[in-house]
Design a protein around this motif. Sequence first.
Motif, PDB file in Angstrom:
ATOM      1  N   ILE A   1       0.838  -1.202   0.000  1.00 32.36           N
ATOM      2  CA  ILE A   1       0.000   0.000   0.000  1.00 32.36           C
ATOM      3  C   ILE A   1       0.871   1.249   0.000  1.00 32.36           C
ATOM      4  O   ILE A   1       0.614   2.209  -0.736  1.00 32.36           O
ATOM      5  CB  ILE A   1      -0.954  -0.013   1.215  1.00 32.36           C
ATOM      6  N   ALA A   2       1.934   1.241   0.795  1.00 33.37           N
ATOM      7  CA  ALA A   2       2.838   2.393   0.851  1.00 33.37           C
ATOM      8  C   ALA A   2       3.545   2.607  -0.474  1.00 33.37           C
ATOM      9  O   ALA A   2       3.796   3.747  -0.871  1.00 33.37           O
ATOM     10  CB  ALA A   2       3.850   2.204   1.966  1.00 33.37           C
ATOM     11  N   TRP A   3       3.876   1.510  -1.155  1.00 39.20           N
ATOM     12  CA  TRP A   3       4.538   1.631  -2.452  1.00 39.20           C
ATOM     13  C   TRP A   3       3.637   2.367  -3.439  1.00 39.20           C
ATOM     14  O   TRP A   3       4.089   3.275  -4.145  1.00 39.20           O
ATOM     15  CB  TRP A   3       4.892   0.243  -2.985  1.00 39.20           C
ATOM     16  N   VAL A   4       2.356   2.005  -3.472  1.00 40.27           N
ATOM     17  CA  VAL A   4       1.412   2.678  -4.369  1.00 40.27           C
ATOM     18  C   VAL A   4       1.236   4.132  -3.953  1.00 40.27           C
ATOM     19  O   VAL A   4       1.263   5.034  -4.793  1.00 40.27           O
ATOM     20  CB  VAL A   4       0.053   1.933  -4.371  1.00 40.27           C
ATOM     21  N   GLN A   5       1.090   4.367  -2.662  1.00 45.52           N
ATOM     22  CA  GLN A   5       0.887   5.735  -2.183  1.00 45.52           C
ATOM     23  C   GLN A   5       2.125   6.596  -2.431  1.00 45.52           C
ATOM     24  O   GLN A   5       2.010   7.761  -2.803  1.00 45.52           O
ATOM     25  CB  GLN A   5       0.535   5.727  -0.706  1.00 45.52           C
ATOM     26  N   THR A   6       3.302   6.022  -2.250  1.00 49.35           N
ATOM     27  CA  THR A   6       4.531   6.775  -2.497  1.00 49.35           C
ATOM     28  C   THR A   6       4.690   7.087  -3.975  1.00 49.35           C
ATOM     29  O   THR A   6       5.134   8.174  -4.348  1.00 49.35           O
ATOM     30  CB  THR A   6       5.752   5.993  -1.981  1.00 49.35           C
TER      31      THR A   6
ATOM     32  N   PRO B   1       4.377   7.117   3.755  1.00 47.65           N
ATOM     33  CA  PRO B   1       3.519   7.331   4.919  1.00 47.65           C
ATOM     34  C   PRO B   1       4.195   6.928   6.228  1.00 47.65           C
ATOM     35  O   PRO B   1       4.770   5.846   6.337  1.00 47.65           O
ATOM     36  CB  PRO B   1       2.306   6.436   4.669  1.00 47.65           C
ATOM     37  N   ALA B   2       4.103   7.776   7.234  1.00 47.25           N
ATOM     38  CA  ALA B   2       4.754   7.513   8.523  1.00 47.25           C
ATOM     39  C   ALA B   2       4.128   6.321   9.239  1.00 47.25           C
ATOM     40  O   ALA B   2       4.830   5.557   9.907  1.00 47.25           O
ATOM     41  CB  ALA B   2       4.670   8.753   9.403  1.00 47.25           C
TER      42      ALA B   2
END
Length: 65
Positions: free
Chosen positions: A18-23, A30-31
Amino acid sequence: HYIVGAVYIALSLLVTLIAWVQTSATGKYPAWVGEIVLGTISYWNRVQGYMLLLVTDKYPTFRLK
């Protein structure tokens, strides 16, 4: 503790994706994902410490934060 650790690893992998997509979309990591992943790493370090090094309960407890 190994079963709980396996659940934490699965959770870490999911939030990392999820963080990979958001980044990729926002350019910021994301923290909250970092807290989960680092919590999982510290949990496994404590499990291995108790099992392999036979440390005592004076050290940090088993919790994510």
